[in-house]
Design an enzyme around this catalytic site. Sequence first.
Site, PDB file in Angstrom:
ATOM      1  CD  GLU A  88      38.859 -20.725  18.107  1.00 42.86           C
ATOM      2  OE1 GLU A  88      37.782 -20.831  18.720  1.00 42.86           O
ATOM      3  OE2 GLU A  88      39.532 -19.672  18.090  1.00 42.86           O
ATOM      4  CB  SER A 118      51.770 -11.979  20.336  1.00 46.05           C
ATOM      5  OG  SER A 118      52.494 -12.861  19.487  1.00 46.05           O
ATOM      6  CE  LYS A 122      45.279 -16.439  20.150  1.00 44.48           C
ATOM      7  NZ  LYS A 122      44.448 -15.903  19.038  1.00 44.48           N
TER       8      LYS A 122
END
Lengths: 403, 265
Positions: free
Chosen positions: A119, A386, A97
């Site tokens: 969010e 990830s 991210k």
Amino acid sequence: MTTFLQDLHKIDDQTGHFGQFGGRFVPEALISALDQLEAEYLKAVIDPKFNEDFQNLLKDYVGRPSPLTEAKNFSKHAGGARVFLKREDLNHTGSHKINNVIGQALLTVRMGKKRIIAETGAGQHGVATATAAALFGLECIIYMGEEDTVRQSLNVARMKLLGATVVPVTSGTKTLKDAINEAMRDWVTNVETTHYLLGTVAGPHPFPTIGRNFHSIIGVEARQQILEKTGKLPTAVTACVGGGSNAIGLFHPFILDKDVQLHGYEAAGDGIETGRHAATLSGGTIGILHGTRSYVLQDENGQTLPSHSISAGLDYPGVGPEHAWLKDSGRAFYHPITDTEAMDAFSLLSRTEGIIPAIETAHAIAGTVKLGKELGKDAVIVINCSGRGDKDVETAAKWFKLT
Amino acid sequence: MSSIHQVFEKAKSENRAALIAYLPAGFPTIDGSIAIMQEMLNSGVDLVEIGVPYSDPLMDGPIIQQAVEVALHNKTGINEVMHIVKEVSKSGKPVLTMSYWSPIEKWGIDKFAKQMNQSGGVGVITPDLPPDESAAWITATDENEIDRVFVVAPSSSDERLKLVTNKVTGFVYAASLMGVTGTRSEVSSRAAELVNRVRKHTQLPIAVGLGVSNSDQAHEVAQFADGVIVGSAFVNVILDQPNLKDSIAAVAQLCKDFARGVHKG
């Protein structure tokens, strides 16, 4: 000479449409902010200073390039295929991210905005955003479904430590979908001072394109690393898909390599047939959600259906429009993985490689076990690892009855 | 001239702004929403907007969110909305629906426009469909003689105002402020400025919505706008009443207050 970001931008759609998917379905009040963001991004892409800042932060702050680790013990569980993990779990803040967050935070500063909102589902995007806010001195508000604040309480504490305000969202299903609604309500009210740092590759144009380009560093590095290690392109690349940010980041630089298969794994929860799932591409229909046209879970009245997954980060009834286009064009394949399959893979990778993946990532691990068996021992597969599973230890302990 | 324009013309001839009321379909019940809207039209409201309930109302504040949750709980789908449109249209006054784009697109763009026409509805407000994405909608509404209403905001550039107003056939919905629906203690100073900017691009009537909560505010807005839109204030009084009978009485009283408010001068 083209810049680093221009190269990432090369298969781009200037209007924000991917075939019939994408677009902008938002109130007029937000159009000017989306136009401003797109214009600023297009200027930044060709600005050598912006490129230098972005690349330096990725290197010195995020810790890129992330390694490509061969999972030799895991391989025998995946049909003997050679399996490599693209280690986004080793990035600062523990997931992919941060790549997009650093890019958008730099854009926020360029636009002269002092406040960012975001969010978060699993909390990884919230943590990454709170981290960048601390680094750049921005006010930071994170919207998180109340249910998610419970199942990812560790990340709530991390965000608070980083100076962010975490707002639990109690409307609707109290998960990621409603956190996005609440962030949109904040944005439409404060749009002139605030950047909405959307964390996935869904939402209105230009978010799917911007998010994808900032995350494409994953695939760019993986492509180069696998060529160095094996001398050829991989047979397949795999990733989990919720909104689809880590998957598009890995897939995108391989799209023109027609022989490289692209496989995405969605959260099938209790199984698609039970209706308790979040496998939008496998079990959804075409519709509108959060400002974009894509596959969504909704009924014939256009009402969003509740999604379910053990993984908060995949528990979303929509998916990025570029994935919808990749699916319909036949370039990429998407498969459902149940909670049980994902948790088995979570355990498997932990025990065979000493790497505890995020439960989101475990869906890609589980898919790769199946894919490896299909493709056989001559295959080379790159998985996007990830995120790391530290945040999921409580959920896993409960699942495996460890306490 | 469409029935929407006739209403604005009539209001103008009476030296006032048109009073427009919003209520979600199926709130507090399906029959209750019909009865309340009929009462509104008997108590000074010129035109009603029937909200199509949607699971993700990201332009709505807590008051309307609460009403929409009730409406969805009452299983108010598009067929039920059309039934309500048909019943309320019997009043002879113009009935519009207001819908997020997701329900319309899923239901079928043509089908929705056609059913509106068959039910006696005259227009549709689409607050999250920018004109840029509206080609199919324009065709469907033209073919079915349904007026289009798009929303403009204080953040809209002059270029956007021109683009948006060009696609409107009913009235221009001017959002008085940057934000979601709800009651506010005062009228945003940006409302008048926006209406003045919109007038440079269109001869169509302009109605102001978002945050108009009482008769004084309606009066203030009526001095510069052709229509005053009230939504959350109605939902609020209904939420406060114990039963439908009291809700109807409270709404009627509020309508009369607003109807006095919308006079110019």
